[in-house]
Design an enzyme around this catalytic site. Structure first.
Site, PDB file in Angstrom:
ATOM      1  N   ASN A   7       0.846  -1.192   0.000  1.00 38.59           N
ATOM      2  CA  ASN A   7       0.000   0.000   0.000  1.00 38.59           C
ATOM      3  C   ASN A   7       0.890   1.254   0.000  1.00 38.59           C
ATOM      4  OD1 ASN A   7      -1.441   2.253   1.095  1.00 38.59           O
ATOM      5  ND2 ASN A   7      -3.055   0.873   1.777  1.00 38.59           N
ATOM      6  N   HIS A  10       0.905   6.141   1.978  1.00 39.26           N
ATOM      7  CA  HIS A  10       1.653   7.079   2.814  1.00 39.26           C
ATOM      8  C   HIS A  10       2.779   7.798   2.072  1.00 39.26           C
ATOM      9  CE1 HIS A  10      -0.929   6.449   6.059  1.00 39.26           C
ATOM     10  NE2 HIS A  10      -0.681   5.166   6.145  1.00 39.26           N
ATOM     11  N   ARG A  18       3.008  18.959   2.190  1.00 38.82           N
ATOM     12  CA  ARG A  18       3.502  20.253   1.736  1.00 38.82           C
ATOM     13  C   ARG A  18       2.539  20.951   0.767  1.00 38.82           C
ATOM     14  NH1 ARG A  18       8.727  22.221   2.865  1.00 38.82           N
ATOM     15  NH2 ARG A  18       8.900  21.706   5.056  1.00 38.82           N
ATOM     16  N   HIS A  44      -5.812   3.390  -1.251  1.00 38.45           N
ATOM     17  CA  HIS A  44      -7.137   3.649  -0.690  1.00 38.45           C
ATOM     18  C   HIS A  44      -7.537   5.059  -1.108  1.00 38.45           C
ATOM     19  CE1 HIS A  44      -9.762   3.744   3.257  1.00 38.45           C
ATOM     20  NE2 HIS A  44     -10.448   4.077   2.176  1.00 38.45           N
ATOM     21  N   ARG A  46      -9.779   7.757  -0.474  1.00 42.75           N
ATOM     22  CA  ARG A  46     -10.734   8.116   0.573  1.00 42.75           C
ATOM     23  C   ARG A  46     -11.629   9.247   0.111  1.00 42.75           C
ATOM     24  NH1 ARG A  46      -8.873   6.042   5.912  1.00 42.75           N
ATOM     25  NH2 ARG A  46     -10.619   7.215   6.715  1.00 42.75           N
ATOM     26  N   ARG A  50      -7.426  12.412   1.442  1.00 41.53           N
ATOM     27  CA  ARG A  50      -6.331  12.885   2.310  1.00 41.53           C
ATOM     28  C   ARG A  50      -4.964  12.390   1.853  1.00 41.53           C
ATOM     29  NH1 ARG A  50      -7.509   9.607   7.867  1.00 41.53           N
ATOM     30  NH2 ARG A  50      -9.548  10.533   7.577  1.00 41.53           N
ATOM     31  N   GLU A  71      -8.723   0.053  -2.529  1.00 42.10           N
ATOM     32  CA  GLU A  71      -9.496   0.029  -1.277  1.00 42.10           C
ATOM     33  C   GLU A  71     -10.462   1.188  -1.336  1.00 42.10           C
ATOM     34  OE1 GLU A  71      -7.257   0.398   2.319  1.00 42.10           O
ATOM     35  OE2 GLU A  71      -6.107  -1.387   1.871  1.00 42.10           O
ATOM     36  N   THR A 102      -8.072   3.154   8.751  1.00 40.78           N
ATOM     37  CA  THR A 102      -9.239   2.278   8.850  1.00 40.78           C
ATOM     38  C   THR A 102      -9.275   1.612  10.227  1.00 40.78           C
ATOM     39  OG1 THR A 102      -8.801   1.796   6.536  1.00 40.78           O
ATOM     40  CG2 THR A 102     -10.487   0.474   7.614  1.00 40.78           C
ATOM     41  N   GLU A 152     -10.541  -9.918   3.350  1.00 36.43           N
ATOM     42  CA  GLU A 152      -9.249  -9.515   3.921  1.00 36.43           C
ATOM     43  C   GLU A 152      -9.451  -9.493   5.428  1.00 36.43           C
ATOM     44  OE1 GLU A 152      -7.107  -6.102   2.367  1.00 36.43           O
ATOM     45  OE2 GLU A 152      -6.191  -5.798   4.337  1.00 36.43           O
ATOM     46  N   HIS A 192      -3.378  -4.886   7.868  1.00 38.99           N
ATOM     47  CA  HIS A 192      -3.564  -3.740   8.763  1.00 38.99           C
ATOM     48  C   HIS A 192      -2.641  -3.840   9.965  1.00 38.99           C
ATOM     49  CE1 HIS A 192      -5.156  -0.260  10.724  1.00 38.99           C
ATOM     50  NE2 HIS A 192      -5.707   0.040   9.565  1.00 38.99           N
ATOM     51  N   HIS A 215       2.109   0.921   5.895  1.00 39.83           N
ATOM     52  CA  HIS A 215       2.828   1.874   6.737  1.00 39.83           C
ATOM     53  C   HIS A 215       4.241   1.418   7.101  1.00 39.83           C
ATOM     54  CE1 HIS A 215       3.752   4.080  10.511  1.00 39.83           C
ATOM     55  NE2 HIS A 215       3.313   5.079   9.778  1.00 39.83           N
TER      56      HIS A 215
HETATM   57  N1  PXP Z   1      -5.641  -3.389   4.585  1.00 36.99           N
HETATM   58  C1  PXP Z   1      -6.608  -2.457   4.726  1.00 36.99           C
HETATM   59  C2  PXP Z   1      -8.003  -2.844   4.436  1.00 36.99           C
HETATM   60  C3  PXP Z   1      -6.297  -1.137   5.120  1.00 36.99           C
HETATM   61  O1  PXP Z   1      -7.276  -0.228   5.257  1.00 36.99           O
HETATM   62  C4  PXP Z   1      -4.945  -0.807   5.351  1.00 36.99           C
HETATM   63  C5  PXP Z   1      -4.594   0.590   5.730  1.00 36.99           C
HETATM   64  O2  PXP Z   1      -4.838   1.444   4.654  1.00 36.99           O
HETATM   65  C6  PXP Z   1      -3.981  -1.807   5.173  1.00 36.99           C
HETATM   66  C7  PXP Z   1      -4.350  -3.099   4.811  1.00 36.99           C
HETATM   67  C8  PXP Z   1      -2.527  -1.539   5.374  1.00 36.99           C
HETATM   68  O3  PXP Z   1      -2.315  -1.231   6.707  1.00 36.99           O
HETATM   69  P1  PXP Z   1      -0.904  -0.716   7.175  1.00 36.99           P
HETATM   70  O4  PXP Z   1      -0.654   0.586   6.474  1.00 36.99           O
HETATM   71  O5  PXP Z   1      -1.053  -0.575   8.647  1.00 36.99           O
HETATM   72  O6  PXP Z   1       0.099  -1.759   6.773  1.00 36.99           O
END
Ligand code: PXP
Length: 240
Positions: A7, A10, A18, A44, A46, A50, A71, A102, A152, A192, A215
């Site tokens: 993912n 970030h 910025r 994702h 949103r 963001r 997502e 989430t 998931e 997650h 993350h």
């Molecule tokens: N899976 C889902 C459904 C999520 O919402 C997220 C966070 O966006 C992740 C996985 C990844 O989570 P993390 O960034 O904590 O690894």
């Protein structure tokens, strides 16, 4: 062997902090993630945009060579975007504006009909649908009833556990959930909060098709580079 979808939200968070700059670009990050050997890219989109923006998603659709996983919340706006973009998989997640990330899975006991309708619409246009749920047998049985392509499993409770007892209990729920889903012939992803330590707990749990991790990988990439961060996670997953 389980796969790894990374993912890159970030990376966009860092860019957006910025406001008026265009770097770091999550699209560039996605290319590096793929070159390092990951199996898919997750974003994702949103409601409040963001992190990932519509522009990111459109370019990613053209650039991603492995698999693009979107997502999103089950809203008319997002369903419209998914139908246009045609990601390789949609993961439906709950979304609240005020949350940091989430929090928890979808509650199919409350939202069964609405989610079933969204699954039907997306699948009708050829998009497989995963639903993000807690490792709860009732939720998994409902996911099966409404014909989700995959689930998931939300691993957040396990990752956030502060005692051995809590962690072992949360992990045993994940194991039971993965086994039940597999028995019902539903695909199983998990994600997650997973990091380079918590991933090691999954050793021997062969029911997981793919981990979705953001993350921890992006954080490590800031220090050691994206290629090394992805390869280190891939090595841990291959060892499971
Ligand atoms: N899976 C889902 C459904 C999520 O919402 C997220 C966070 O966006 C992740 C996985 C990844 O989570 P993390 O960034 O904590 O690894």
């Amino acid at each position: 062997m389980a796969g790894l979808a990374v993912n890159v939200d970030h990376v966009a968070t860092l860019r957006n902090i910025r406001g008026d700059v265009s770097y770091p670009d999550p699209v560039t990050a996605a290319v590096l993630v793929e070159l390092a050997g990951a199996d898919g890219i997750v974003v994702h989109l949103r409601e409040d945009r963001r992190h990932i923006h519509d522009r990111d998603l459109r370019i990613l659709r053209k650039v991603v060579q492995t698999k693009l996983i979107l997502e999103m919340a089950s809203t008319d706006e997002m369903v419209g975007i998914a139908l246009e973009i045609q990601p390789d998989l949609v993961t439906l997640v709950p979304e609240r504006r005020e949350e940091l990330t989430t929090e928890g899975g979808l509650d199919l006991i409350v939202q069964k009909n609405e989610i079933a309708e969204t699954i039907g619409t997306l699948q009708h246009s050829g998009i497989p649908v995963s639903i993000f749920i807690d490792p709860d047998p009732d939720q998994i049985k409902l996911a099966h009833q409404i014909n989700a392509t995959m689930i998931e499993i939300h691993t957040g409770t396990f990752c956030e556990a502060t005692t051995h007892k809590q962690r072992n209990q949360a992990f045993s729920h994940i194991v039971d959930a993965a086994k039940l889903a597999r028995k019902l012939r539903i695909g199983v992803n998990a994600g997650h909060g997973l990091c380079y330590n918590t991933i090691k707990f999954f050793k021997g749990l062969n029911e997981i098709d793919e981990f979705s991790i953001g993350h921890s990988i992006v954080s490590r990439a800031v220090l050691v580079g994206m290629e090394r961060a992805v390869k280190e996670m891939l090595a841990l997953i291959k060892d499971l």
